[in-house]
Design an enzyme around this catalytic site. Sequence first.
Site, short mmCIF file in Angstrom:
data_model
loop_
_atom_site.label_atom_id
_atom_site.label_comp_id
_atom_site.label_asym_id
_atom_site.label_seq_id
_atom_site.Cartn_x
_atom_site.Cartn_y
_atom_site.Cartn_z
N HIS A 118 3.62 -2.23 2.99
CA HIS A 118 3.57 -0.88 2.46
C HIS A 118 4.81 -0.62 1.61
O HIS A 118 5.93 -0.93 2.04
CB HIS A 118 3.46 0.14 3.60
N ASP A 124 0.82 -1.20 0.00
CA ASP A 124 0.00 0.00 0.00
C ASP A 124 0.86 1.26 0.00
O ASP A 124 2.06 1.24 0.30
CB ASP A 124 -0.89 0.04 1.24
#
Length: 486
Positions: A435, A293
């Site tokens: 992430h 992400d």
Amino acid sequence: MKKHRFLAAFTACTLLALSAFGSFTEAAAADSRTAALTTQAESYFNFHKDTQHWGQAKTFISAKDPFSYTVQYPVTNQAALDEQIIKTLKTKADAFENAYTKAAEEKAEEKTPDKHTGTLIVGYDSYITKDNIASVSFLETRKIDGAYTEPASWSTYLFDTTTGKSLMAKDIFRDSYREKASAYALDYFQKTYGKQLFGNYKAILAPESDVFSTFALTDNSVIFYLDKYEILPGDCGAIRLEIPREVFKGSFLTDPEEVIPPVVEEPAQPEEKPAETGRVIDPNKPMVALTYDDGPSPTATNAILDVLEKYNAVATFYDVGYRVAQYPDVVKREAALGCEVGSHSYDHKDFKKLSASQIQADVKQVNAAFAKAGVKPTSFRPPYGNTNATVQANVPLPIVTWSVDTLDWKTRNVDSIMKEVKGAGNLDGKVILMHGIYDTTAQATAKLVPMLQEQGYQLVTVSELIQYKHNETPKAGKLYGYSYFQ
């Protein structure tokens, strides 16, 4: 933001200004970053040293916050042509600074002594024909926050040196040249690279493609250029495709016009199967999806992509729109390597707190950012994993969360990330959340990918996981959440 003196040099339109543009001051030479760039410039420009046949090579190197430049360009001593070349370089510099102004402003606010944001690198090829047609082909690379953004991209300019006029394909060729270039290119790349070709390379090499709109001319060939990652893996680099001039016999405006035989209708052929990607998914074997992400990041995301490319693996990247706008080349690389690219909203608002019209506005904004990058998102991950009926009704994509949270955003520790993954037990059918903006996550990925492959897991995208593990085509507006991926 104060403009770099590089831009001031680029506004010059005279040979006197050109001379100033290419010179180095004692102060600049003393700058440590300028010294480092000067050393690195040799490798940047070696790629072009045997393909500079027109003009005198001039080098401009400057390193000042927030942007640096390592640029080489030809000086022809023809004022009109030199002015056009400088204007072209100024346009490139403006585009570079405009693209990364926000990143520079963010860095300026950080409490660190280093406010340097990025470097624009431009090298060139140049040719001149016996009939006085000159070609200049610039290869542009951007280095942001210490990492190269991909792909390196070409742009080509042709001039009639007797008149100073810029030339286009229509000034040199009949339309038939496109079919000849396309046929030659397809045959060459298929025979030379075979299964290394990826993506919709046939469309990129089709007669109407922009690839064949820009080119360089020599007395013996026509040279077309393909960007890094356009149809081949990154280790193939930026591509020069040199096609002998005789291939285009009859297509030059200076040639006698060809007599084209009548078209004979051929029987319909079965539709050709897509090219092999090198990846085969076995639905009976365990599989897991890695997801990242909040990217893209020119440093961390590119490091993650380096690992995936090394191990012939894929992942799913849920990118935020404002960073897609800043780093479109990283997003292009994600897609070029066969990874799935999804949306993570434009700027990470909590969608559960938004109205339907606000969600629709965000979707429109993020889609525009992806469209400029030339990539279409295939699924949506709501920020914080928060969703409700309003979100599902107004996001026109499958909505995906996760089933294993590595907490990489919290710990920023490689061992902790690995511990969370190992502690999740059997990973078959699961979606792992990470992430793409942390260096520690990239370092963990370098350990995680080979470990999972050694354990027998197939690394797949989220959509592939839904398709092969659950025998379902992902549906827009449907939530694929924690329980789905157990």
